[in-house]
Enzyme design. Structure first.
Site, PDB file in Angstrom:
ATOM      1  N   ASN A   9       0.855  -1.253  -0.093  1.00 13.77           N
ATOM      2  CA  ASN A   9      -0.140  -0.113   0.045  1.00 13.77           C
ATOM      3  C   ASN A   9       1.033   1.296  -0.196  1.00 13.77           C
ATOM      4  OD1 ASN A   9      -1.644   2.066   0.504  1.00 13.77           O
ATOM      5  ND2 ASN A   9      -2.647   1.496   2.482  1.00 13.77           N
ATOM      6  N   LYS A  11       0.081   4.194  -0.607  1.00 18.21           N
ATOM      7  CA  LYS A  11      -0.411   5.347   0.109  1.00 18.21           C
ATOM      8  C   LYS A  11       0.003   6.527  -0.963  1.00 18.21           C
ATOM      9  CE  LYS A  11      -0.380   3.386   4.441  1.00 18.21           C
ATOM     10  NZ  LYS A  11      -0.505   3.420   5.949  1.00 18.21           N
ATOM     11  N   HIS A  91     -10.141   1.094   5.017  1.00 14.44           N
ATOM     12  CA  HIS A  91      -8.771   1.465   5.366  1.00 14.44           C
ATOM     13  C   HIS A  91      -9.056   2.496   6.460  1.00 14.44           C
ATOM     14  CE1 HIS A  91      -4.667   2.954   6.159  1.00 14.44           C
ATOM     15  NE2 HIS A  91      -4.236   1.906   5.529  1.00 14.44           N
ATOM     16  N   GLU A  93      -7.161   5.083   7.406  1.00 15.38           N
ATOM     17  CA  GLU A  93      -6.894   6.496   6.951  1.00 15.38           C
ATOM     18  C   GLU A  93      -8.104   7.160   6.383  1.00 15.38           C
ATOM     19  OE1 GLU A  93      -3.007   5.623   5.375  1.00 15.38           O
ATOM     20  OE2 GLU A  93      -2.294   5.184   7.184  1.00 15.38           O
ATOM     21  N   GLU A 163      -5.960  -4.381  10.856  1.00 11.44           N
ATOM     22  CA  GLU A 163      -4.991  -3.347  10.918  1.00 11.44           C
ATOM     23  C   GLU A 163      -5.370  -2.600  12.237  1.00 11.44           C
ATOM     24  OE1 GLU A 163      -2.775  -2.451   6.826  1.00 11.44           O
ATOM     25  OE2 GLU A 163      -4.769  -1.284   6.968  1.00 11.44           O
ATOM     26  N   GLY A 169       1.992   2.457  10.757  1.00 14.88           N
ATOM     27  CA  GLY A 169       2.911   3.736  10.725  1.00 14.88           C
ATOM     28  C   GLY A 169       3.595   4.172  11.945  1.00 14.88           C
ATOM     29  N   SER A 208       2.994  -1.661  10.612  1.00 19.80           N
ATOM     30  CA  SER A 208       4.280  -1.745  10.709  1.00 19.80           C
ATOM     31  C   SER A 208       5.098  -3.022  10.573  1.00 19.80           C
ATOM     32  CB  SER A 208       4.567  -1.365  12.193  1.00 19.80           C
ATOM     33  OG  SER A 208       4.164   0.032  12.624  1.00 19.80           O
ATOM     34  N   GLY A 229       2.483  -0.770   4.332  1.00 21.77           N
ATOM     35  CA  GLY A 229       2.701   0.757   3.841  1.00 21.77           C
ATOM     36  C   GLY A 229       4.220   0.900   3.742  1.00 21.77           C
TER      37      GLY A 229
HETATM   38  P1  PGA Z   1       2.354   0.435   7.529  1.00 23.00           P
HETATM   39  O1  PGA Z   1       0.971   0.741   7.007  1.00 23.00           O
HETATM   40  O2  PGA Z   1       2.820  -0.849   7.176  1.00 23.00           O
HETATM   41  O3  PGA Z   1       3.104   1.585   7.067  1.00 23.00           O
HETATM   42  O4  PGA Z   1       2.019   0.408   9.061  1.00 23.00           O
HETATM   43  C1  PGA Z   1      -0.002  -0.342   6.672  1.00 23.00           C
HETATM   44  C2  PGA Z   1      -1.137   0.253   6.292  1.00 23.00           C
HETATM   45  O5  PGA Z   1      -1.630   1.224   6.434  1.00 23.00           O
HETATM   46  O6  PGA Z   1      -1.831  -0.573   5.220  1.00 23.00           O
END
Ligand code: PGA
Length: 247
Positions: A9, A11, A91, A93, A163, A169, A208, A229
């Site tokens: 992803n 983003k 998601h 976000e 998630e 993140g 993460s 991500g």
């Molecule tokens: P991250 O994001 O691996 O940076 O924690 C995962 C995601 O939001 O899909």
């Protein structure tokens, strides 16, 4: 046996030149593994390019209507017409930064069902729900709402990504025990909602994931792969995750 899935992803990251360089470098490292699927969810402007590199191109976002006066939006039919093979729904976000509410997520799930578009349904609790011991009830409510009108016979369109918001993140991934507890809970919930085929639905973990913790996470029997991500932005690092998934 459920297929394993590793999904990048990206983003809102990478310029055109960086995306192109990523695809070229990853393509030179990549080798197909049986029963394992690699997916890339780039910014929409790079979807055609991902597809041209013969990778699974997935969209981070779309609108549920089929066409019309929806400035700035993309429909599933438009995405399908350029080779997009799956989409993300729910998601955190999008839920939090872009205020995607339950009604919109339900409409997106319905649109996927109508268009026969495979989708990754993301769910995850915040740290306060977990601290209050309400994480299981919270995820159950999220899934129940999102899948309200989803029919058991459409199960093959669905992939679930657990998630936890506090893990995204943050560098702090959920533990193997936390992931296993949640995945078992979700599996049971889906079996009640969708019947016996629910055991065929792939379950991802996201939050993460990095090369340091991938081996542990992928060793969980409930984990069929990851939505990644930050660690997907470096093709070398992401390739290490691909190898860890096949180990
Ligand atoms: P991250 O994001 O691996 O940076 O924690 C995962 C995601 O939001 O899909």
């Amino acid at each position: 046996m459920r297929k394993k899935i590793l999904a990048a992803n990206w983003k809102m990251n990478l310029t055109q030149a960086q995306a192109e360089a990523w695809l070229q470098e990853f393509k030179s490292l990549f080798s197909l593994v049986e029963q394992q699927e690699l997916r890339i969810y780039p910014s929409a402007i790079y979807l055609k390019e991902v597809y041209a590199f013969e990778f699974h191109a997935g969209a981070q976002n779309f609108y549920f209507e089929t066409e019309g006066a929806f400035t700035g939006e993309l429909s599933l039919a438009q995405l399908q017409s350029i080779g997009v093979s799956s989409v993300l729904v729910g998601h955190s976000e999008r839920r939090h930064l872009f205020h995607e509410n339950t009604a919109l997520i339900q409409d997106k799930v319905k649109a996927c069902a109508r268009a026969q578009m495979p989708f990754v349904l993301c769910c995850g609790e915040s740290s306060s729900e977990r601290e209050r011991g309400q994480h299981l009830a919270y995820i159950e409510a999220q899934l129940k709402a999102a899948l309200q009108d989803f029919k058991a016979e459409q199960y093959s369109l669905l992939t679930v990504a657990y998630e936890p918001i506090w893990a995204i993140g943050s560098g702090l991934s959920a533990s193997v025990e936390q992931i296993t507890e949640m995945h078992l809970f979700i599996r049971h919930f889906l079996e009640m909602q969708l019947g016996p085929n629910a055991h065929k639905i792939p379950f991802l973990y996201g939050g993460s994931v990095s090369f340091e913790n991938a081996a542990d996470i992928f060793s969980c029997p409930s984990v069929d792969g990851a939505l990644v991500g930050g660690a997907s932005l470096d093709p070398q690092h992401f390739y290490q995750l691909w190898q860890a998934l096949s180990a």
